[in-house]
Design a protein around this motif. Structure first.
Motif, PDB file in Angstrom:
ATOM      1  N   ILE A   1       0.771  -1.238  -0.033  1.00 46.58           N
ATOM      2  CA  ILE A   1      -0.113  -0.018   0.034  1.00 46.58           C
ATOM      3  C   ILE A   1       0.916   1.220  -0.026  1.00 46.58           C
ATOM      4  O   ILE A   1       0.219   2.243   0.250  1.00 46.58           O
ATOM      5  CB  ILE A   1      -0.969  -0.015   1.197  1.00 46.58           C
ATOM      6  CG1 ILE A   1      -0.202  -0.111   2.491  1.00 46.58           C
ATOM      7  CG2 ILE A   1      -1.967  -0.930   1.082  1.00 46.58           C
ATOM      8  CD1 ILE A   1      -1.167  -0.062   3.714  1.00 46.58           C
ATOM      9  N   LEU A   2       2.277   0.912  -0.109  1.00 44.69           N
ATOM     10  CA  LEU A   2       3.229   2.432  -0.343  1.00 44.69           C
ATOM     11  C   LEU A   2       3.357   2.334  -1.728  1.00 44.69           C
ATOM     12  O   LEU A   2       3.179   1.476  -2.732  1.00 44.69           O
ATOM     13  CB  LEU A   2       4.396   1.936   0.321  1.00 44.69           C
ATOM     14  CG  LEU A   2       4.071   1.816   1.997  1.00 44.69           C
ATOM     15  CD1 LEU A   2       5.436   1.545   2.757  1.00 44.69           C
ATOM     16  CD2 LEU A   2       3.644   3.336   2.599  1.00 44.69           C
ATOM     17  N   PRO A   3       3.951   3.444  -2.248  1.00 44.19           N
ATOM     18  CA  PRO A   3       4.291   3.697  -3.693  1.00 44.19           C
ATOM     19  C   PRO A   3       5.179   2.403  -4.473  1.00 44.19           C
ATOM     20  O   PRO A   3       4.562   2.318  -5.553  1.00 44.19           O
ATOM     21  CB  PRO A   3       5.190   4.792  -3.722  1.00 44.19           C
ATOM     22  CG  PRO A   3       4.677   5.809  -2.220  1.00 44.19           C
ATOM     23  CD  PRO A   3       4.356   4.685  -1.538  1.00 44.19           C
ATOM     24  N   PRO A   4       6.307   1.991  -3.825  1.00 41.67           N
ATOM     25  CA  PRO A   4       6.660   0.844  -4.419  1.00 41.67           C
ATOM     26  C   PRO A   4       5.572  -0.201  -4.896  1.00 41.67           C
ATOM     27  O   PRO A   4       5.785  -0.981  -5.818  1.00 41.67           O
ATOM     28  CB  PRO A   4       7.692   0.088  -3.471  1.00 41.67           C
ATOM     29  CG  PRO A   4       7.978   1.459  -2.693  1.00 41.67           C
ATOM     30  CD  PRO A   4       6.734   2.137  -2.671  1.00 41.67           C
ATOM     31  N   GLY A   5       4.736  -0.557  -4.042  1.00 45.25           N
ATOM     32  CA  GLY A   5       3.634  -1.532  -4.314  1.00 45.25           C
ATOM     33  C   GLY A   5       2.840  -1.057  -5.447  1.00 45.25           C
ATOM     34  O   GLY A   5       2.323  -2.083  -6.108  1.00 45.25           O
ATOM     35  N   GLY A   6       2.510   0.171  -5.582  1.00 48.84           N
ATOM     36  CA  GLY A   6       1.904   0.564  -6.640  1.00 48.84           C
ATOM     37  C   GLY A   6       2.614   0.255  -8.293  1.00 48.84           C
ATOM     38  O   GLY A   6       1.962  -0.454  -9.081  1.00 48.84           O
ATOM     39  N   PHE A   7       4.030   0.612  -8.239  1.00 46.51           N
ATOM     40  CA  PHE A   7       4.469   0.128  -9.274  1.00 46.51           C
ATOM     41  C   PHE A   7       4.568  -1.327  -9.958  1.00 46.51           C
ATOM     42  O   PHE A   7       4.511  -1.725 -10.562  1.00 46.51           O
ATOM     43  CB  PHE A   7       5.968   0.761  -9.212  1.00 46.51           C
ATOM     44  CG  PHE A   7       6.124   2.278  -9.355  1.00 46.51           C
ATOM     45  CD1 PHE A   7       5.860   2.678 -10.794  1.00 46.51           C
ATOM     46  CD2 PHE A   7       6.093   3.030  -8.441  1.00 46.51           C
ATOM     47  CE1 PHE A   7       6.119   4.060 -11.072  1.00 46.51           C
ATOM     48  CE2 PHE A   7       6.159   4.426  -8.609  1.00 46.51           C
ATOM     49  CZ  PHE A   7       6.077   5.080  -9.703  1.00 46.51           C
TER      50      PHE A   7
END
Length: 224
Positions: free
Chosen positions: A188-194
């Protein structure tokens, strides 16, 4: 004509999906997909803007000259965004507070402007409206799918707080699929989005390749 409309729907929802095929609108995709609920809300707001903007551009396409088309397109999108922003603030205030600044930023999203330039400015009203709507719904599907994967892996829930944002009717959508202590914070942090976006793009490409091979095989059998 029916076949043309079918192609427009298929392009918007799958073949030329704004996120999974054209990789447009990455800013809201990364920022607003921490949950399926947020992705769904952001996608619907964008779909409303795209459908209305495409309709207006197609209606006035003969009056818009080449020299001023981009400023006019941006003005139309900005007007539609303002209307959606005010409507959400009035009738969906909880969702409005969650989406926050990203509703006005739809104006700077590449996807609406790209479709106005590529399709709505050259098409009649009905096909243009359908293209804007389906491209927006395809964007909604993409954001909801990314948000769902991130939410399940990160929090163990699906469509959390949907009833608070959309109303009591959506209470049935709120699910807990995993224990609370099993979530992976990175998702649920930015790295997870990518990570999730990249994986889903790969999945779509593999499905497209498989579908292409099946079509080729069926065609070969028909010839034989």
């Amino acid at each position: 004509m029916a076949n043309a409309y079918t192609n427009i729907v298929r392009d918007g929802l799958w073949d030329n999906n704004g996120v999974f095929s054209m990789l447009l609108g990455m800013c809201p995709t990364m920022a607003m997909t921490t949950s399926a609920t947020n992705g769904f809300g952001m996608g619907l707001a964008t779909a409303a803007v795209m459908a209305a903007s495409s309709l207006l551009v197609a209606a006035f396409r003969n009056a818009i000259t080449q020299e001023v088309r981009i400023p006019v397109f941006i003005l139309i999108v900005a007007t539609m965004v303002t209307l959606v922003d005010l409507a959400m603030n009035a009738w969906m205030h909880e969702l409005y507070k969650v989406l926050g600044l990203f509703i006005p930023l739809i104006v700077s999203n590449c996807l609406p402007l790209a479709r106005l330039e590529a399709f709505a400015a050259k098409a009649p009203i009905v096909p243009a409206f359908l293209d804007g709507l389906c491209m927006g719904l395809g964007f909604t599907i993409a954001l909801t799918a990314i948000g769902a994967v991130r939410e399940i892996a990160g929090s163990g829930t699906l469509f959390a707080d949907a009833s608070l944002l959309f109303g009591p009717f959506f209470k049935f959508m709120e699910l807990r699929l995993l224990p609370a202590d099993m979530g992976v914070l990175m998702m649920i942090l930015p790295p997870g989005g990518f990570l999730v976006t990249g994986l889903l793009v790969v999945v779509k490409r593999l499905l497209d390749l498989r579908a292409g091979k099946e079509i080729q095989m069926s065609g070969a059998h028909a010839v034989a």
